[in-house]
Design a protein around this motif. Structure first.
Motif, short mmCIF file in Angstrom:
data_model
loop_
_atom_site.label_atom_id
_atom_site.label_comp_id
_atom_site.label_asym_id
_atom_site.label_seq_id
_atom_site.Cartn_x
_atom_site.Cartn_y
_atom_site.Cartn_z
N LYS A 129 -3.76 -4.85 5.81
CA LYS A 129 -3.15 -4.09 4.71
C LYS A 129 -1.88 -3.38 5.16
CE LYS A 129 -6.97 -1.67 4.20
NZ LYS A 129 -7.87 -2.31 5.18
N THR A 130 -1.98 -2.70 6.30
CA THR A 130 -0.80 -2.00 6.82
C THR A 130 0.30 -2.99 7.15
OG1 THR A 130 -2.16 -0.21 7.71
CG2 THR A 130 0.01 -0.48 8.67
N THR A 131 -0.10 -4.12 7.71
CA THR A 131 0.88 -5.16 8.04
C THR A 131 1.64 -5.60 6.79
OG1 THR A 131 -0.55 -5.91 9.83
CG2 THR A 131 1.17 -7.43 9.10
N THR A 132 0.90 -5.86 5.71
CA THR A 132 1.53 -6.27 4.45
C THR A 132 2.54 -5.21 3.99
OG1 THR A 132 -0.54 -7.33 3.83
CG2 THR A 132 1.07 -7.00 2.08
N LEU A 133 2.10 -3.96 4.03
CA LEU A 133 2.94 -2.88 3.54
C LEU A 133 4.20 -2.72 4.40
CD1 LEU A 133 2.32 -1.16 1.12
CD2 LEU A 133 1.65 0.70 2.63
N ILE B 126 5.67 -5.02 6.10
CA ILE B 126 6.59 -6.13 5.86
C ILE B 126 7.38 -5.86 4.58
CG2 ILE B 126 6.78 -8.59 5.34
CD1 ILE B 126 4.38 -9.04 7.20
N ILE B 127 6.70 -5.34 3.55
CA ILE B 127 7.42 -4.99 2.32
C ILE B 127 8.48 -3.94 2.62
CG2 ILE B 127 7.21 -4.03 -0.01
CD1 ILE B 127 4.36 -5.09 -0.11
N ALA B 128 8.11 -2.99 3.50
CA ALA B 128 9.06 -1.92 3.85
C ALA B 128 10.23 -2.42 4.68
CB ALA B 128 8.33 -0.82 4.61
N GLY B 129 10.10 -3.62 5.24
CA GLY B 129 11.16 -4.15 6.09
C GLY B 129 11.06 -3.64 7.52
N LEU B 130 9.91 -3.08 7.87
CA LEU B 130 9.72 -2.56 9.23
C LEU B 130 9.22 -3.64 10.19
CD1 LEU B 130 8.06 0.87 8.36
CD2 LEU B 130 10.35 0.50 9.29
N ILE B 131 8.54 -4.65 9.64
CA ILE B 131 8.07 -5.77 10.46
C ILE B 131 8.58 -7.05 9.81
CG2 ILE B 131 6.04 -6.93 11.42
CD1 ILE B 131 4.36 -4.60 10.92
N PHE C 116 8.44 4.99 2.46
CA PHE C 116 7.14 4.70 3.05
C PHE C 116 6.38 6.00 3.31
CE2 PHE C 116 4.02 3.00 5.88
CZ PHE C 116 4.01 1.62 5.69
N VAL C 117 5.10 6.00 2.95
CA VAL C 117 4.23 7.12 3.31
C VAL C 117 3.27 6.61 4.37
CG1 VAL C 117 2.52 8.78 2.50
CG2 VAL C 117 4.40 8.08 0.99
N PHE C 118 3.32 7.23 5.54
CA PHE C 118 2.60 6.68 6.69
C PHE C 118 1.15 7.14 6.75
CE2 PHE C 118 6.96 6.17 7.71
CZ PHE C 118 7.02 4.98 8.41
N GLN C 119 0.30 6.20 7.17
CA GLN C 119 -1.13 6.47 7.33
C GLN C 119 -1.33 7.65 8.29
OE1 GLN C 119 -3.21 2.88 8.41
NE2 GLN C 119 -5.22 3.80 8.16
N GLU C 120 -0.50 7.70 9.35
CA GLU C 120 -0.66 8.78 10.35
C GLU C 120 0.43 9.85 10.18
OE1 GLU C 120 1.57 5.30 11.95
OE2 GLU C 120 -0.24 5.65 10.79
N PHE C 121 0.90 10.03 8.96
CA PHE C 121 1.86 11.08 8.55
C PHE C 121 3.26 10.91 9.10
CE2 PHE C 121 -2.16 13.69 9.39
CZ PHE C 121 -2.78 13.22 8.25
N MET D 248 2.64 3.37 0.02
CA MET D 248 1.76 4.40 0.57
C MET D 248 0.60 3.77 1.33
SD MET D 248 1.34 6.80 -2.71
CE MET D 248 2.52 8.05 -3.02
N ASP D 249 0.50 4.13 2.60
CA ASP D 249 -0.56 3.58 3.43
C ASP D 249 -1.70 4.59 3.55
OD1 ASP D 249 -2.00 1.99 5.05
OD2 ASP D 249 -0.57 1.95 6.71
N GLU D 250 -2.76 4.36 2.82
CA GLU D 250 -3.92 5.24 2.81
C GLU D 250 -3.53 6.72 2.79
OE1 GLU D 250 -7.30 4.21 5.00
OE2 GLU D 250 -6.56 2.21 5.51
N PRO D 251 -2.80 7.12 1.77
CA PRO D 251 -2.27 8.48 1.78
C PRO D 251 -3.35 9.55 1.72
CG PRO D 251 -1.89 7.46 -0.33
CD PRO D 251 -2.41 6.39 0.57
N PHE D 252 -4.51 9.23 1.21
CA PHE D 252 -5.52 10.28 1.04
C PHE D 252 -6.69 10.13 2.00
CE2 PHE D 252 -4.10 9.88 -3.63
CZ PHE D 252 -2.93 10.56 -3.35
#
Ligand SMILES: Nc1ncnc2c1ncn2[C@@H]1O[C@H](COP(=O)(O)OP(=O)(O)OP(=O)(O)O)[C@@H](O)[C@H]1O
Ligand SMILES: [Mg+2]
Lengths: 250, 270
Positions: free
Chosen positions: B61-65, B67-72, B95-100, B173-177
């Motif tokens: 999931k993070t990988t998909t996100l 790639i959309i963000a253009g980070l990978i 991008f909202v990061f899973q680890e803030f 947003m990567d698992e924002p909550f």
């Protein structure tokens, strides 16, 4: 320091040690240790003297130039080693070897090549300080949280901005620790260099005092150097404490 | 607001097939070392909607996100944002990061303004903007606090505020909550829905929680266990006009949750 469960202020414990020193000195058991008050008196004789000023100037000059070079080269090298994996692998072994080797041994060789003057001292300071700065910088740069870099990139930062706004600050705690250690080693370098050369700077004074058995002057000079090292490392320590609040929570 | 697929919405009267905000096409990703994370992931993310990505832990999931963000970079396949192929990060995505990913040496104010700072916005302007989102994210009074002084939930809100402040159309947003307890989580979901109804953004939202996905999403992309491909795309079509307790008890909501459970169960039982 604590005594009977109570914290004792540092100035107080320092005073106790001075008292112990004074008593041992007055007992005249060891001729190397004059009473503390004698040393204090010598301090006021030594520091205003022309000999001391000349020695201090050249020592400080060598230290400042060597340290400046050590900082620039060490930081740049550390950054490159941390950011470019191949460079880190290429240099890592050598830097580690130099960092832990007894560099004193090469000072005579430097003397043979560079003579008995300022260049030898500068190179000595440089060689003493540069490795630990490079290694600590490398550690700092390598430890930067990769998600901070991704965050920066996601907001469109280029490499230069990433570096100046994120990597530099993230690596600052290690960088400052490296600088503090580098300063202390650089100071060791300049003193050791001069002692080996024995005709210039503070090394010459040490040589002079110990040859003529002027122990109070000898100790007074030592106190001046301790004081300088202490102040220099405290200045860096001050900045280290300023960043320590985030060093733990990166 | 949301209707089942039969209704194509008002936009389609102007154009036959409205261009999606993001089109993810045959994304395949193999990490160095031979770990294959994605296998031809394909889905569209309609404009102005909230799309959730849900799937087993570690499925990609993070990988998909990212790639959309253009980070990978993907190994194969393509991401189109408003019809243009993604070559890297862009100002229309945040991008909202899973680890803030907050700067530990910067205050809340500077952190929230940091996205704008990196985009070259002047100090006064970006701080005004940041203050606005600090208030919207219920962080007022903490402008001068440092991240280590905040709870996990507050840190996440700082990350959210930073992404909102750059005013990108597309929020990733990567698992924002993930790092907040259930009560606060529900409040965040409300806040998010409210914010989206005001701000009109397209959102991709990764979550572990089926309930959360159903509650907040217009569309849910269910990924298989890694290497992930799209197992199913579901449109829960929840009517969100009532109060939240009611919605969570409504048959439509409960059915959707149950369906997605069934879909995911087969990957969990393997
Ligand atoms: N940088 C990387 N290098 C190598 N493998 C990676 C890397 N990042 C992720 N992976 C692997 O790719 C797979 C998918 O990872 P990803 O983080 O996208 O999963 P996820 O669905 O976000 O997981 P989670 O639910 O735990 O957040 C995992 O097997 C992971 O170990
Ligand atoms: Mg993840």
């Amino acid at each position: 320091m604590t005594l009977l469960g109570r914290r004792i202020p540092m100035a107080f414990s320092l005073a106790i040690w001075c008292l112990v020193w004074e008593v041992i000195g007055r007992m005249e058991v060891i001729s190397l240790i004059p009473p503390f008050t004698e040393v204090l008196r010598a301090l006021f004789v030594v520091t205003p003297s022309q000999d001391f000023k000349t020695a201090a100037t050249i020592t400080f000059q060598a230290f400042a130039i060597g340290m400046g070079l050590g900082l620039v080269v060490g930081i740049v090298m550390g950054i490159l080693m941390g950011r470019i994996r191949a460079f880190g692998e290429l240099m890592g072994m050598w830097v580690n070897i130099f960092e832990s080797s007894p560099l004193t041994a090469i000072v005579p060789a430097l003397m043979a090549i560079l003579g008995f003057g300022l260049p030898t001292m500068i190179v000595t300071v440089f060689l003493f300080s540069v490795w630990v700065i490079a290694l600590d910088t490398q550690v700092g740069v390598e430890r930067v949280n990769p998600s901070l870099i991704e965050m920066g990139r996601s907001f469109g930062a280029n490499n230069r901005i990433l570096f100046t706004r994120i990597v530099f600050f993230a690596a600052l705690p290690e960088l400052l620790a490296g600088i503090r250690l580098g300063l202390i080693r650089g100071l060791k370098g300049v003193i050791i260099g001069q002692l080996l050369i024995a005709v210039v700077g503070v090394g010459y004074l040490f040589e002079l005092y110990s040859r003529n058995f002027l122990m109070p002057e000898f100790w007074a000079l030592l106190i001046v150097i301790f004081g300088f090292a202490f102040i220099a490392s405290e200045i860096v320590g001050y900045f280290e404490r300023k960043v320590s609040f985030y060093a733990k929570s990166r | 607001m949301n209707h089942p697929h039969t209704d194509t919405g008002p936009r389609s009267t102007a154009e036959l097939a409205p261009e999606p905000a993001v089109r993810v096409q045959d994304l395949t990703k193999e990490y160095p070392g031979g770990i294959q994370a994605l296998d031809k992931v394909t889905f569209d993310m309609p404009k102005g909607e909230l799309t959730s990505i849900i799937g087993p832990s570690g499925c990609g999931k993070t990988t998909t996100l990212k790639i959309i963000a253009g980070l990978i970079e993907p190994s194969a396949g393509e991401v189109m944002v408003y019809g243009k192929a993604v070559r890297g990060p862009g100002p229309e995505r945040a991008f909202v990061f899973q680890e803030f990913a907050l700067l530990p040496w910067a205050t809340v104010l500077r952190n929230v303004a940091f996205g704008l700072e990196l985009r070259g916005v002047g100090k006064k302007e970006r701080e005004d903007m940041a203050r606005e989102y600090i208030v919207k994210m219920n962080l007022a009074g903490f402008e001068d606090a440092y991240p280590h002084q905040l709870s996990g939930g507050m840190r996440q809100r700082v990350g959210l505020a930073r992404a909102m402040a750059v005013d990108a159309d597309i929020l990733l947003m990567d698992e924002p909550f993930a790092s907040v307890d259930e009560q606060i989580r529900r409040k965040f979901q409300e806040d998010l829905l409210h914010l989206l109804s005001v701000e009109k953004k397209s959102v991709v939202f990764v979550t572990h929680s089926i309930e959360e996905a159903v509650y907040v999403s217009d569309q849910i992309v269910i990924l298989t266990r890694g290497p992930a491909h799209v197992s199913k795309v579901v449109r829960p079509g929840i009517d969100r006009s009532g109060d939240s307790q009611e919605i969570r008890r409504s048959p439509g909501y409960l059915d959707s949750v149950e369906n997605i459970w069934d879909e995911l169960r087969e990957y969990l039982e393997e």
